[in-house]
Design a protein around this motif. Structure first.
Motif, mmCIF file in Angstrom:
data_model
loop_
_atom_site.group_PDB
_atom_site.id
_atom_site.type_symbol
_atom_site.label_atom_id
_atom_site.label_comp_id
_atom_site.label_asym_id
_atom_site.label_seq_id
_atom_site.Cartn_x
_atom_site.Cartn_y
_atom_site.Cartn_z
ATOM 1 N N GLU A 240 0.821 -1.206 0.000
ATOM 2 C CA GLU A 240 0.000 0.000 0.000
ATOM 3 C C GLU A 240 0.854 1.255 0.000
ATOM 4 O O GLU A 240 0.410 2.310 -0.407
ATOM 5 N N VAL A 241 2.079 1.112 0.488
ATOM 6 C CA VAL A 241 2.887 2.309 0.687
ATOM 7 C C VAL A 241 3.386 2.893 -0.639
ATOM 8 O O VAL A 241 3.763 2.165 -1.549
ATOM 9 N N GLU A 242 3.300 4.200 -0.707
ATOM 10 C CA GLU A 242 3.849 4.892 -1.856
ATOM 11 C C GLU A 242 5.078 5.663 -1.367
ATOM 12 O O GLU A 242 4.947 6.569 -0.550
ATOM 13 N N LEU B 237 0.668 22.592 11.484
ATOM 14 C CA LEU B 237 -0.435 21.707 11.075
ATOM 15 C C LEU B 237 -1.571 21.722 12.096
ATOM 16 O O LEU B 237 -2.501 20.921 11.992
ATOM 17 N N LEU B 270 -4.127 12.357 10.245
ATOM 18 C CA LEU B 270 -2.778 12.254 9.682
ATOM 19 C C LEU B 270 -1.776 11.992 10.797
ATOM 20 O O LEU B 270 -1.703 12.748 11.772
ATOM 21 N N THR B 291 -4.400 8.243 7.909
ATOM 22 C CA THR B 291 -3.252 8.181 7.002
ATOM 23 C C THR B 291 -1.972 8.236 7.815
ATOM 24 O O THR B 291 -1.794 9.127 8.641
ATOM 25 N N VAL B 293 2.101 8.605 7.585
ATOM 26 C CA VAL B 293 3.231 8.999 6.749
ATOM 27 C C VAL B 293 4.496 8.663 7.514
ATOM 28 O O VAL B 293 4.616 9.003 8.692
ATOM 29 N N ARG B 308 1.041 4.902 4.438
ATOM 30 C CA ARG B 308 0.437 5.126 3.127
ATOM 31 C C ARG B 308 1.458 5.823 2.230
ATOM 32 O O ARG B 308 1.593 5.529 1.059
#
Lengths: 266, 332
Positions: A240-242, B237, B270, B291, B293, B308
Protein backbone atom coordinates in the motif's frame (compact mmCIF):
# COMPACT_ATOMS: atom_id res chain seq x y z
CA UNK A 1 -4.09 -5.19 53.55
CA UNK A 2 -4.35 -8.41 51.64
CA UNK A 3 -4.08 -7.89 47.92
CA UNK A 4 -4.53 -10.32 45.04
CA UNK A 5 -2.96 -9.36 41.72
CA UNK A 6 -3.88 -11.10 38.47
CA UNK A 7 -1.02 -11.52 36.02
CA UNK A 8 -0.50 -13.28 32.73
CA UNK A 9 2.34 -14.61 30.62
CA UNK A 10 2.21 -13.19 27.09
CA UNK A 11 4.21 -13.10 23.89
CA UNK A 12 6.59 -10.14 24.18
CA UNK A 13 4.78 -7.21 22.52
CA UNK A 14 8.20 -5.64 21.85
CA UNK A 15 9.20 -8.62 19.68
CA UNK A 16 10.16 -7.55 16.14
CA UNK A 17 6.96 -7.12 14.06
CA UNK A 18 8.42 -9.34 11.34
CA UNK A 19 8.49 -12.25 13.81
CA UNK A 20 4.72 -12.06 14.35
CA UNK A 21 3.07 -15.05 12.68
CA UNK A 22 -0.34 -16.66 12.80
CA UNK A 23 -1.16 -20.29 12.24
CA UNK A 24 -4.31 -19.94 10.15
CA UNK A 25 -5.57 -23.47 10.74
CA UNK A 26 -5.65 -23.14 14.52
CA UNK A 27 -6.30 -19.36 14.59
CA UNK A 28 -3.39 -18.98 16.96
CA UNK A 29 -0.28 -16.87 17.16
CA UNK A 30 2.95 -18.80 16.71
CA UNK A 31 5.33 -17.81 19.53
CA UNK A 32 8.31 -16.06 17.90
CA UNK A 33 11.49 -18.14 17.93
CA UNK A 34 14.18 -16.82 20.23
CA UNK A 35 11.97 -14.24 21.93
CA UNK A 36 10.95 -15.45 25.39
CA UNK A 37 7.50 -14.63 26.72
CA UNK A 38 7.16 -11.98 29.41
CA UNK A 39 4.76 -10.93 32.15
CA UNK A 40 2.10 -8.82 30.50
CA UNK A 41 3.22 -5.17 30.74
CA UNK A 42 -0.23 -4.05 31.93
CA UNK A 43 -0.15 -6.65 34.72
CA UNK A 44 3.20 -5.24 35.82
CA UNK A 45 1.48 -1.94 36.53
CA UNK A 46 -0.99 -3.81 38.73
CA UNK A 47 1.89 -5.50 40.56
CA UNK A 48 3.55 -2.11 41.03
CA UNK A 49 0.30 -0.63 42.39
CA UNK A 50 0.05 -3.50 44.88
CA UNK A 51 3.66 -3.08 45.97
CA UNK A 52 3.18 0.65 46.55
CA UNK A 53 0.20 -0.07 48.82
CA UNK A 54 2.18 -2.71 50.66
CA UNK A 55 5.12 -0.30 51.05
CA UNK A 56 2.76 2.17 52.70
CA UNK A 57 0.55 -0.09 54.77
CA UNK A 58 2.15 -3.52 54.94
CA UNK A 59 0.19 -6.68 54.24
CA UNK A 60 0.38 -9.58 51.89
CA UNK A 61 0.28 -9.76 48.11
CA UNK A 62 -0.70 -12.90 46.26
CA UNK A 63 -0.14 -12.99 42.52
CA UNK A 64 -2.29 -15.35 40.49
CA UNK A 65 -1.92 -16.47 36.92
CA UNK A 66 -3.91 -18.78 34.68
CA UNK A 67 -2.31 -20.59 31.79
CA UNK A 68 -0.38 -23.56 30.54
CA UNK A 69 3.28 -23.66 29.50
CA UNK A 70 4.11 -20.87 31.91
CA UNK A 71 7.90 -20.62 32.14
CA UNK A 72 8.97 -20.60 35.77
CA UNK A 73 11.62 -17.90 35.24
CA UNK A 74 9.04 -15.68 33.59
CA UNK A 75 6.01 -16.30 35.74
CA UNK A 76 8.00 -15.85 38.96
CA UNK A 77 8.67 -12.20 38.14
CA UNK A 78 5.89 -10.95 40.49
CA UNK A 79 7.71 -12.79 43.31
CA UNK A 80 11.04 -11.25 42.37
CA UNK A 81 9.38 -7.83 42.28
CA UNK A 82 8.15 -8.36 45.82
CA UNK A 83 4.86 -10.24 45.97
CA UNK A 84 4.55 -12.80 48.77
CA UNK A 85 2.86 -15.72 47.06
CA UNK A 86 2.26 -16.98 43.56
CA UNK A 87 -0.73 -19.13 42.67
CA UNK A 88 -0.88 -20.78 39.27
CA UNK A 89 -4.05 -22.15 37.73
CA UNK A 90 -2.16 -24.57 35.59
CA UNK A 91 -4.11 -27.32 33.92
CA UNK A 92 -5.12 -28.22 30.38
CA UNK A 93 -8.72 -27.69 31.46
CA UNK A 94 -8.02 -23.97 31.99
CA UNK A 95 -6.49 -23.52 28.54
CA UNK A 96 -8.00 -21.94 25.44
CA UNK A 97 -10.59 -20.02 27.39
CA UNK A 98 -12.16 -16.68 26.58
CA UNK A 99 -12.66 -13.73 28.92
CA UNK A 100 -15.71 -15.36 30.45
CA UNK A 101 -14.15 -18.69 31.34
CA UNK A 102 -10.91 -17.03 32.45
CA UNK A 103 -12.67 -14.54 34.70
CA UNK A 104 -14.76 -17.34 36.18
CA UNK A 105 -11.75 -19.53 37.01
CA UNK A 106 -9.81 -16.59 38.47
CA UNK A 107 -12.82 -15.49 40.52
CA UNK A 108 -13.25 -18.96 41.97
CA UNK A 109 -9.54 -19.15 42.79
CA UNK A 110 -9.65 -15.75 44.47
CA UNK A 111 -12.64 -16.93 46.48
CA UNK A 112 -10.54 -19.84 47.65
CA UNK A 113 -7.65 -17.51 48.57
CA UNK A 114 -10.30 -15.63 50.58
CA UNK A 115 -9.53 -12.89 53.07
CA UNK A 116 -8.69 -10.25 50.48
CA UNK A 117 -9.25 -6.51 50.69
CA UNK A 118 -8.32 -5.62 47.17
CA UNK A 119 -7.99 -7.33 43.79
CA UNK A 120 -5.85 -5.64 41.16
CA UNK A 121 -5.66 -6.40 37.43
CA UNK A 122 -4.05 -4.68 34.47
CA UNK A 123 -6.53 -2.67 32.43
CA UNK A 124 -6.25 -5.31 29.68
CA UNK A 125 -3.69 -7.86 28.53
CA UNK A 126 -1.39 -7.04 25.66
CA UNK A 127 -2.20 -10.21 23.71
CA UNK A 128 -5.97 -10.34 23.28
CA UNK A 129 -6.60 -6.77 24.44
CA UNK A 130 -9.98 -7.95 25.72
CA UNK A 131 -10.11 -5.55 28.67
CA UNK A 132 -12.88 -7.30 30.55
CA UNK A 133 -11.50 -9.99 32.84
CA UNK A 134 -11.10 -7.55 35.75
CA UNK A 135 -14.69 -6.32 35.52
CA UNK A 136 -15.82 -9.91 35.08
CA UNK A 137 -14.09 -11.09 38.25
CA UNK A 138 -15.69 -8.21 40.16
CA UNK A 139 -19.15 -9.05 38.87
CA UNK A 140 -18.80 -12.78 39.58
CA UNK A 141 -17.62 -12.03 43.14
CA UNK A 142 -20.25 -9.33 43.61
CA UNK A 143 -17.60 -6.66 44.24
CA UNK A 144 -17.60 -2.98 43.30
CA UNK A 145 -14.96 -2.00 40.78
CA UNK A 146 -13.11 0.95 39.34
CA UNK A 147 -11.21 0.65 36.07
CA UNK A 148 -8.24 2.55 34.63
CA UNK A 149 -6.61 3.63 37.89
CA UNK A 150 -3.51 5.80 37.81
CA UNK A 151 -3.23 6.16 41.60
CA UNK A 152 -4.67 4.29 44.56
CA UNK A 153 -4.69 5.47 48.17
CA UNK A 154 -6.16 3.37 50.95
CA UNK A 155 -7.68 4.83 54.11
CA UNK A 156 -10.26 3.50 56.57
CA UNK A 157 -11.53 0.57 54.55
CA UNK A 158 -11.89 2.67 51.42
CA UNK A 159 -9.78 3.27 48.35
CA UNK A 160 -9.43 6.67 46.76
CA UNK A 161 -8.75 6.01 43.13
CA UNK A 162 -7.66 8.41 40.44
CA UNK A 163 -9.40 7.06 37.37
CA UNK A 164 -8.04 8.17 34.00
CA UNK A 165 -10.64 9.95 31.86
CA UNK A 166 -10.50 11.44 28.38
CA UNK A 167 -9.45 14.87 29.60
CA UNK A 168 -7.76 14.20 32.91
CA UNK A 169 -8.90 12.05 35.79
CA UNK A 170 -11.65 11.70 38.34
CA UNK A 171 -11.23 10.80 41.97
CA UNK A 172 -13.49 7.91 42.90
CA UNK A 173 -13.97 6.59 46.39
CA UNK A 174 -14.78 2.90 46.60
CA UNK A 175 -15.60 0.64 49.53
CA UNK A 176 -13.33 -2.35 50.12
CA UNK A 177 -13.20 -5.16 49.28
CA UNK A 178 -13.09 -4.04 45.68
CA UNK A 179 -11.51 -4.75 42.34
CA UNK A 180 -9.45 -2.09 40.60
CA UNK A 181 -7.85 -2.27 37.15
CA UNK A 182 -4.63 -0.35 36.76
CA UNK A 183 -3.56 1.72 33.77
CA UNK A 184 -0.08 2.60 32.57
CA UNK A 185 -0.41 6.18 33.81
CA UNK A 186 0.46 4.75 37.24
CA UNK A 187 4.16 5.07 36.38
CA UNK A 188 6.99 2.67 35.75
CA UNK A 189 6.93 -0.69 37.54
CA UNK A 190 10.03 -1.34 39.63
CA UNK A 191 12.77 -3.72 38.56
CA UNK A 192 13.28 -6.86 40.61
CA UNK A 193 16.13 -6.51 43.08
CA UNK A 194 18.90 -9.13 43.38
CA UNK A 195 17.46 -10.00 46.78
CA UNK A 196 14.04 -10.37 45.22
CA UNK A 197 15.33 -12.62 42.48
CA UNK A 198 17.11 -14.84 45.00
CA UNK A 199 13.99 -15.06 47.16
CA UNK A 200 11.86 -15.89 44.12
CA UNK A 201 14.23 -18.70 43.13
CA UNK A 202 13.60 -20.43 46.45
CA UNK A 203 9.85 -19.90 46.44
CA UNK A 204 7.65 -22.48 44.76
CA UNK A 205 4.34 -21.45 43.25
CA UNK A 206 1.12 -23.00 44.52
CA UNK A 207 -0.53 -24.97 41.71
CA UNK A 208 -4.29 -25.38 41.59
CA UNK A 209 -6.33 -27.64 39.33
CA UNK A 210 -10.06 -27.20 38.67
CA UNK A 211 -10.98 -29.51 41.57
CA UNK A 212 -8.84 -27.43 43.95
CA UNK A 213 -11.00 -24.38 43.36
CA UNK A 214 -14.25 -26.32 43.19
CA UNK A 215 -15.04 -25.80 39.54
CA UNK A 216 -16.32 -28.21 36.97
CA UNK A 217 -13.78 -28.49 34.10
CA UNK A 218 -16.73 -27.97 31.74
CA UNK A 219 -17.10 -24.38 33.03
CA UNK A 220 -13.52 -23.25 32.44
CA UNK A 221 -11.08 -23.02 29.55
CA UNK A 222 -12.26 -23.92 26.07
CA UNK A 223 -15.34 -25.71 27.41
CA UNK A 224 -16.55 -22.63 29.28
CA UNK A 225 -16.29 -20.18 26.38
CA UNK A 226 -19.14 -17.91 25.39
CA UNK A 227 -17.43 -16.63 22.29
CA UNK A 228 -15.94 -18.27 19.27
CA UNK A 229 -13.00 -16.91 17.29
CA UNK A 230 -13.91 -17.41 13.66
CA UNK A 231 -10.74 -15.98 12.23
CA UNK A 232 -7.45 -14.51 13.38
CA UNK A 233 -5.51 -12.74 10.68
CA UNK A 234 -2.84 -10.18 10.04
CA UNK A 235 -4.09 -7.05 8.38
CA UNK A 236 -2.40 -6.62 5.02
CA UNK A 237 -0.22 -3.54 4.88
CA UNK A 238 2.34 -4.52 2.26
CA UNK A 239 2.05 -2.95 -1.14
CA UNK A 240 0.00 0.00 0.00
CA UNK A 241 2.89 2.31 0.69
CA UNK A 242 3.85 4.89 -1.86
CA UNK A 243 7.46 5.93 -1.43
CA UNK A 244 7.83 9.55 -2.46
CA UNK A 245 10.97 10.05 -4.53
CA UNK A 246 13.17 13.05 -5.18
CA UNK A 247 16.68 13.89 -6.35
CA UNK A 248 17.55 14.72 -2.77
CA UNK A 249 15.94 14.08 0.58
CA UNK A 250 14.88 17.74 0.61
CA UNK A 251 13.16 17.42 -2.73
CA UNK A 252 11.41 14.18 -1.68
CA UNK A 253 10.21 16.01 1.41
CA UNK A 254 8.73 18.84 -0.66
CA UNK A 255 7.13 16.28 -2.98
CA UNK A 256 5.58 14.60 0.04
CA UNK A 257 3.95 17.89 1.04
CA UNK A 258 2.59 18.30 -2.50
CA UNK A 259 1.34 14.72 -2.53
CA UNK A 260 -0.50 15.18 0.77
CA UNK A 261 -2.02 18.37 -0.57
CA UNK A 262 -3.11 16.61 -3.75
CA UNK A 263 -4.68 13.79 -1.73
CA UNK A 264 -6.52 16.48 0.28
CA UNK A 265 -4.87 15.27 3.46
CA UNK A 266 -3.29 18.67 4.06
CA UNK B 1 -38.75 -15.75 27.47
CA UNK B 2 -39.38 -13.32 24.65
CA UNK B 3 -37.12 -13.43 21.64
CA UNK B 4 -34.23 -10.96 21.54
CA UNK B 5 -34.69 -8.60 18.66
CA UNK B 6 -33.36 -5.32 17.37
CA UNK B 7 -30.20 -3.31 17.67
CA UNK B 8 -29.65 -0.92 20.56
CA UNK B 9 -27.12 1.90 20.76
CA UNK B 10 -26.13 3.16 24.18
CA UNK B 11 -25.28 6.76 23.46
CA UNK B 12 -23.18 9.19 25.43
CA UNK B 13 -23.70 12.86 26.04
CA UNK B 14 -20.86 15.34 26.07
CA UNK B 15 -21.37 18.92 27.25
CA UNK B 16 -25.10 18.90 26.67
CA UNK B 17 -24.92 17.40 23.17
CA UNK B 18 -24.69 13.93 21.70
CA UNK B 19 -21.03 12.92 21.73
CA UNK B 20 -19.44 12.29 18.32
CA UNK B 21 -19.13 8.60 19.19
CA UNK B 22 -22.89 8.52 19.85
CA UNK B 23 -23.65 9.56 16.28
CA UNK B 24 -21.08 7.04 15.02
CA UNK B 25 -22.65 4.11 16.82
CA UNK B 26 -26.11 5.22 15.71
CA UNK B 27 -24.75 5.20 12.14
CA UNK B 28 -23.37 1.68 12.40
CA UNK B 29 -26.36 0.48 14.42
CA UNK B 30 -28.71 1.74 11.70
CA UNK B 31 -26.88 -0.30 9.09
CA UNK B 32 -26.93 -3.47 11.19
CA UNK B 33 -30.62 -2.99 12.00
CA UNK B 34 -31.42 -2.54 8.30
CA UNK B 35 -29.42 -5.66 7.42
CA UNK B 36 -31.46 -7.62 9.96
CA UNK B 37 -34.70 -5.92 8.95
CA UNK B 38 -35.18 -4.87 12.57
CA UNK B 39 -35.39 -1.65 14.48
CA UNK B 40 -32.66 0.52 15.94
CA UNK B 41 -33.21 1.87 19.40
CA UNK B 42 -31.06 4.28 21.35
CA UNK B 43 -30.62 4.53 25.12
CA UNK B 44 -29.96 7.86 26.75
CA UNK B 45 -28.88 7.61 30.37
CA UNK B 46 -28.04 10.64 32.48
CA UNK B 47 -29.44 13.67 34.23
CA UNK B 48 -31.26 16.39 32.28
CA UNK B 49 -30.74 14.67 28.96
CA UNK B 50 -34.34 14.30 27.73
CA UNK B 51 -33.90 17.20 25.31
CA UNK B 52 -31.51 15.08 23.22
CA UNK B 53 -34.14 12.55 22.20
CA UNK B 54 -34.93 14.24 18.88
CA UNK B 55 -31.28 14.41 17.98
CA UNK B 56 -30.90 10.66 18.56
CA UNK B 57 -33.84 10.08 16.23
CA UNK B 58 -32.45 12.48 13.64
CA UNK B 59 -29.22 10.45 13.62
CA UNK B 60 -31.03 7.18 12.93
CA UNK B 61 -32.86 5.78 15.97
CA UNK B 62 -36.41 4.42 15.53
CA UNK B 63 -37.01 4.43 19.25
CA UNK B 64 -35.31 6.11 22.19
CA UNK B 65 -35.29 4.81 25.74
CA UNK B 66 -34.67 7.62 28.20
CA UNK B 67 -33.54 7.18 31.77
CA UNK B 68 -33.23 10.64 33.28
CA UNK B 69 -32.41 10.81 36.97
CA UNK B 70 -30.27 13.15 39.12
CA UNK B 71 -28.48 10.08 40.51
CA UNK B 72 -27.18 9.48 36.99
CA UNK B 73 -25.41 12.83 36.75
CA UNK B 74 -21.96 11.22 36.99
CA UNK B 75 -21.06 7.95 35.39
CA UNK B 76 -20.71 5.37 38.10
CA UNK B 77 -20.36 1.69 37.34
CA UNK B 78 -22.99 0.44 39.78
CA UNK B 79 -25.73 2.91 38.89
CA UNK B 80 -25.25 2.66 35.13
CA UNK B 81 -24.97 -1.13 35.12
CA UNK B 82 -28.13 -1.36 37.18
CA UNK B 83 -30.04 1.01 34.89
CA UNK B 84 -28.79 -0.63 31.69
CA UNK B 85 -29.68 -4.05 33.06
CA UNK B 86 -33.23 -2.80 33.51
CA UNK B 87 -33.40 -1.27 30.03
CA UNK B 88 -31.99 -4.35 28.32
CA UNK B 89 -34.34 -6.68 30.16
CA UNK B 90 -37.28 -4.55 29.07
CA UNK B 91 -36.22 -3.93 25.46
CA UNK B 92 -34.57 -7.31 24.81
CA UNK B 93 -32.24 -6.22 22.00
CA UNK B 94 -30.12 -8.88 20.30
CA UNK B 95 -27.27 -6.43 19.73
CA UNK B 96 -26.09 -3.70 22.10
CA UNK B 97 -23.46 -1.22 20.91
CA UNK B 98 -21.50 1.15 23.12
CA UNK B 99 -18.56 3.45 22.45
CA UNK B 100 -15.00 2.49 23.41
CA UNK B 101 -14.72 5.43 25.78
CA UNK B 102 -13.79 5.70 29.47
CA UNK B 103 -17.47 5.05 30.16
CA UNK B 104 -18.14 2.35 27.56
CA UNK B 105 -15.08 0.26 28.30
CA UNK B 106 -16.06 0.19 31.99
CA UNK B 107 -19.80 -0.29 31.54
CA UNK B 108 -19.86 -2.86 28.72
CA UNK B 109 -17.90 -5.66 30.40
CA UNK B 110 -19.58 -5.30 33.77
CA UNK B 111 -23.01 -5.24 32.14
CA UNK B 112 -22.14 -8.26 29.99
CA UNK B 113 -21.12 -10.31 33.01
CA UNK B 114 -24.24 -9.14 34.88
CA UNK B 115 -26.42 -10.28 31.98
CA UNK B 116 -24.36 -13.46 31.59
CA UNK B 117 -23.57 -12.72 27.98
CA UNK B 118 -20.37 -11.96 26.06
CA UNK B 119 -18.77 -8.70 24.98
CA UNK B 120 -16.05 -7.57 22.54
CA UNK B 121 -14.38 -4.26 23.19
CA UNK B 122 -12.81 -1.86 20.71
CA UNK B 123 -14.37 -3.28 17.53
CA UNK B 124 -13.38 -1.73 14.22
CA UNK B 125 -15.92 -3.54 12.06
CA UNK B 126 -19.33 -5.03 12.71
CA UNK B 127 -21.36 -7.04 10.24
CA UNK B 128 -24.24 -9.50 10.21
CA UNK B 129 -23.30 -13.01 9.13
CA UNK B 130 -25.58 -13.73 6.15
CA UNK B 131 -26.17 -17.35 7.23
CA UNK B 132 -26.36 -17.33 11.00
CA UNK B 133 -27.61 -13.71 11.29
CA UNK B 134 -25.21 -13.35 14.20
CA UNK B 135 -22.95 -10.35 14.70
CA UNK B 136 -19.42 -10.69 13.33
CA UNK B 137 -17.21 -8.66 15.65
CA UNK B 138 -13.82 -7.61 14.32
CA UNK B 139 -11.32 -6.18 16.76
CA UNK B 140 -7.58 -5.59 16.83
CA UNK B 141 -5.63 -7.98 19.06
CA UNK B 142 -1.94 -8.34 19.86
CA UNK B 143 -1.70 -4.58 19.84
CA UNK B 144 -2.98 -4.32 16.29
CA UNK B 145 -0.64 -6.98 14.90
CA UNK B 146 -3.68 -9.10 14.19
CA UNK B 147 -7.42 -8.80 13.90
CA UNK B 148 -9.83 -11.33 15.38
CA UNK B 149 -13.34 -11.95 14.15
CA UNK B 150 -15.51 -13.46 16.83
CA UNK B 151 -19.11 -14.27 17.43
CA UNK B 152 -21.29 -15.45 20.28
CA UNK B 153 -24.48 -17.44 20.74
CA UNK B 154 -25.45 -15.34 23.78
CA UNK B 155 -27.84 -12.40 23.74
CA UNK B 156 -27.56 -9.52 23.72
CA UNK B 157 -24.37 -9.50 21.69
CA UNK B 158 -22.56 -6.60 23.34
CA UNK B 159 -19.76 -4.64 21.66
CA UNK B 160 -17.95 -1.37 22.01
CA UNK B 161 -16.64 0.36 18.90
CA UNK B 162 -13.54 2.47 18.59
CA UNK B 163 -13.95 6.21 18.30
CA UNK B 164 -13.94 7.35 14.65
CA UNK B 165 -14.16 3.76 13.34
CA UNK B 166 -17.78 4.20 12.18
CA UNK B 167 -19.48 6.83 10.07
CA UNK B 168 -22.51 8.77 11.34
CA UNK B 169 -25.57 9.33 9.15
CA UNK B 170 -26.38 12.82 7.97
CA UNK B 171 -28.64 14.48 10.51
CA UNK B 172 -32.22 14.23 9.23
CA UNK B 173 -34.50 16.42 11.35
CA UNK B 174 -37.61 15.06 9.61
CA UNK B 175 -37.13 11.54 10.97
CA UNK B 176 -39.83 10.35 13.35
CA UNK B 177 -39.39 8.05 16.30
CA UNK B 178 -40.92 6.77 19.47
CA UNK B 179 -39.82 7.81 22.95
CA UNK B 180 -40.03 5.49 25.93
CA UNK B 181 -39.24 6.83 29.38
CA UNK B 182 -37.95 4.34 31.90
CA UNK B 183 -37.82 5.10 35.60
CA UNK B 184 -34.28 4.61 36.94
CA UNK B 185 -35.73 3.27 40.19
CA UNK B 186 -32.28 3.42 41.72
CA UNK B 187 -31.68 2.49 45.31
CA UNK B 188 -28.76 4.77 46.24
CA UNK B 189 -27.35 2.03 48.44
CA UNK B 190 -26.47 -0.10 45.39
CA UNK B 191 -23.93 2.56 44.40
CA UNK B 192 -20.73 1.52 46.12
CA UNK B 193 -18.56 4.30 44.73
CA UNK B 194 -18.58 8.07 45.02
CA UNK B 195 -17.09 10.53 42.55
CA UNK B 196 -15.27 13.04 44.75
CA UNK B 197 -13.68 15.23 42.15
CA UNK B 198 -13.17 15.61 38.41
CA UNK B 199 -9.87 17.02 37.35
CA UNK B 200 -9.28 18.40 33.87
CA UNK B 201 -5.64 18.35 32.98
CA UNK B 202 -4.55 21.50 31.24
CA UNK B 203 -2.39 20.70 28.30
CA UNK B 204 -0.56 23.24 26.23
CA UNK B 205 -1.71 23.19 22.63
CA UNK B 206 -3.72 20.32 21.20
CA UNK B 207 -4.28 17.11 23.15
CA UNK B 208 -2.97 13.94 21.53
CA UNK B 209 -6.30 12.14 21.70
CA UNK B 210 -8.11 15.05 20.09
CA UNK B 211 -5.48 15.97 17.53
CA UNK B 212 -6.36 15.56 13.87
CA UNK B 213 -2.67 15.69 13.03
CA UNK B 214 0.14 14.14 15.07
CA UNK B 215 3.84 14.45 14.41
CA UNK B 216 5.55 11.64 16.31
CA UNK B 217 9.25 11.13 16.84
CA UNK B 218 11.26 8.07 17.78
CA UNK B 219 14.68 7.04 18.94
CA UNK B 220 16.25 8.45 15.78
CA UNK B 221 15.38 12.02 16.80
CA UNK B 222 18.22 11.70 19.28
CA UNK B 223 17.56 14.58 21.68
CA UNK B 224 15.06 16.91 23.28
CA UNK B 225 16.31 19.60 20.91
CA UNK B 226 15.39 17.46 17.92
CA UNK B 227 11.79 17.39 19.09
CA UNK B 228 11.64 21.20 18.80
CA UNK B 229 11.61 20.79 15.03
CA UNK B 230 8.71 18.36 15.29
CA UNK B 231 6.88 20.82 17.52
CA UNK B 232 7.28 23.52 14.91
CA UNK B 233 5.79 21.28 12.23
CA UNK B 234 2.96 20.19 14.54
CA UNK B 235 2.14 23.81 15.29
CA UNK B 236 1.87 24.69 11.60
CA UNK B 237 -0.44 21.71 11.08
CA UNK B 238 -2.45 22.67 14.18
CA UNK B 239 -1.56 19.27 15.54
CA UNK B 240 0.19 17.69 18.48
CA UNK B 241 3.56 16.06 19.08
CA UNK B 242 3.78 12.42 20.07
CA UNK B 243 6.60 9.97 20.62
CA UNK B 244 7.44 6.30 20.75
CA UNK B 245 8.80 4.86 23.95
CA UNK B 246 12.58 5.56 23.72
CA UNK B 247 12.23 9.40 23.66
CA UNK B 248 10.00 9.16 26.76
CA UNK B 249 12.36 6.75 28.53
CA UNK B 250 15.24 9.16 27.76
CA UNK B 251 13.26 12.18 29.01
CA UNK B 252 13.49 13.99 25.66
CA UNK B 253 9.72 14.47 25.95
CA UNK B 254 7.10 14.08 28.68
CA UNK B 255 5.85 10.54 29.34
CA UNK B 256 2.34 11.75 28.55
CA UNK B 257 3.28 12.08 24.89
CA UNK B 258 3.93 8.38 24.45
CA UNK B 259 1.82 6.73 21.79
CA UNK B 260 1.56 2.98 22.05
CA UNK B 261 0.44 -0.05 23.96
CA UNK B 262 1.49 1.46 27.28
CA UNK B 263 0.83 5.02 26.15
CA UNK B 264 -1.97 6.81 24.36
CA UNK B 265 -4.17 5.28 21.69
CA UNK B 266 -4.63 7.93 19.03
CA UNK B 267 -6.76 8.14 15.90
CA UNK B 268 -5.75 11.28 14.00
CA UNK B 269 -6.49 11.90 10.34
CA UNK B 270 -2.78 12.25 9.68
CA UNK B 271 0.02 10.57 11.64
CA UNK B 272 3.52 11.60 10.65
CA UNK B 273 6.01 9.13 12.12
CA UNK B 274 9.52 10.51 12.12
CA UNK B 275 12.62 8.41 12.80
CA UNK B 276 10.69 5.69 14.58
CA UNK B 277 10.76 2.04 13.56
CA UNK B 278 7.14 1.17 14.20
CA UNK B 279 7.42 -1.54 16.87
CA UNK B 280 4.24 -3.51 17.56
CA UNK B 281 3.95 -1.75 20.87
CA UNK B 282 3.98 1.64 19.12
CA UNK B 283 1.73 0.60 16.23
CA UNK B 284 -0.96 -0.50 18.65
CA UNK B 285 -1.30 3.13 19.66
CA UNK B 286 -1.47 4.66 16.19
CA UNK B 287 -2.77 1.97 13.84
CA UNK B 288 -6.21 3.60 13.94
CA UNK B 289 -4.86 6.71 12.18
CA UNK B 290 -6.49 7.47 8.84
CA UNK B 291 -3.25 8.18 7.00
CA UNK B 292 0.21 7.28 8.24
CA UNK B 293 3.23 9.00 6.75
CA UNK B 294 6.67 7.59 7.51
CA UNK B 295 9.90 9.53 7.41
CA UNK B 296 12.71 7.08 7.99
CA UNK B 297 16.17 6.41 6.68
CA UNK B 298 15.55 2.65 6.68
CA UNK B 299 13.31 1.56 3.78
CA UNK B 300 12.81 -1.79 5.53
CA UNK B 301 11.52 -0.26 8.78
CA UNK B 302 8.15 -1.61 9.84
CA UNK B 303 6.67 1.87 9.90
CA UNK B 304 7.42 2.29 6.18
CA UNK B 305 5.46 -0.89 5.43
CA UNK B 306 2.57 0.32 7.55
CA UNK B 307 2.49 3.80 6.04
CA UNK B 308 0.44 5.13 3.13
CA UNK B 309 3.22 7.51 2.08
CA UNK B 310 6.88 7.43 2.97
CA UNK B 311 10.03 9.39 2.41
CA UNK B 312 13.23 7.44 2.84
CA UNK B 313 15.92 9.74 4.15
CA UNK B 314 17.50 11.43 7.14
CA UNK B 315 14.83 13.29 9.06
CA UNK B 316 17.25 16.18 9.66
CA UNK B 317 17.11 16.90 5.94
CA UNK B 318 13.51 15.87 5.34
CA UNK B 319 11.74 17.72 8.14
CA UNK B 320 13.02 21.28 7.47
CA UNK B 321 12.19 21.01 3.78
CA UNK B 322 8.82 19.37 4.44
CA UNK B 323 7.96 22.00 7.05
CA UNK B 324 8.72 24.92 4.76
CA UNK B 325 6.77 23.38 1.88
CA UNK B 326 3.78 22.73 4.12
CA UNK B 327 3.95 26.29 5.38
CA UNK B 328 3.99 27.56 1.80
CA UNK B 329 1.05 25.36 0.75
CA UNK B 330 -1.07 26.29 3.74
CA UNK B 331 -0.35 29.97 3.26
CA UNK B 332 -1.15 29.85 -0.45
Amino acid sequence: MNIVVCVKQVIDPEAPPASFKIDATSNKVVPPAGVPPIIDPYAEYAIEAALRIKDALGGKITAISLGINQLRDVIKKPLSMGTDELVLLEDEAFAEGDSWSTAYALAMAIKKIGDYDLILCGREASDWNAGQVGSGIAEILGLPSVTLAQKIDITDGKARVERVTADGYEVVEILLPALITVSNELGEPRYPTIKGIMAAKKKEPIIWKPADIGVDPAQVGAAGRRTKTLKLYQPVHEGEVEVIEGETAEEAAANLALKLREAKIL
Amino acid sequence: MAESKGVMACIEVSEGKLAAIATEILGCGRKLADDLGQELSAVLVGSGISNLVQEAIAFGADKVYVVDDPLLQDYQTDSYVSVMEKVVKQAMPQILILGQTTTGRDLAPKLAFRLETAVSLDCLELAIDPDSKRLLQTKPVYGGNAYAISTTECNPQIVTVRVKAMTPLELDASRQGEVITIDAGLDPSVIRTKVLEKVKEEIEGVKLEDATVIVSGGRGIGSADGFKQLEELAKILKGAVGASRPPCDNDWVATGLQVGLTGKIVTPDLYIAVALSGSSQHMSGCSGSKTIVAINKDPEANIVKRARFAVVGDWRKVIPSFTSKVKELLAG
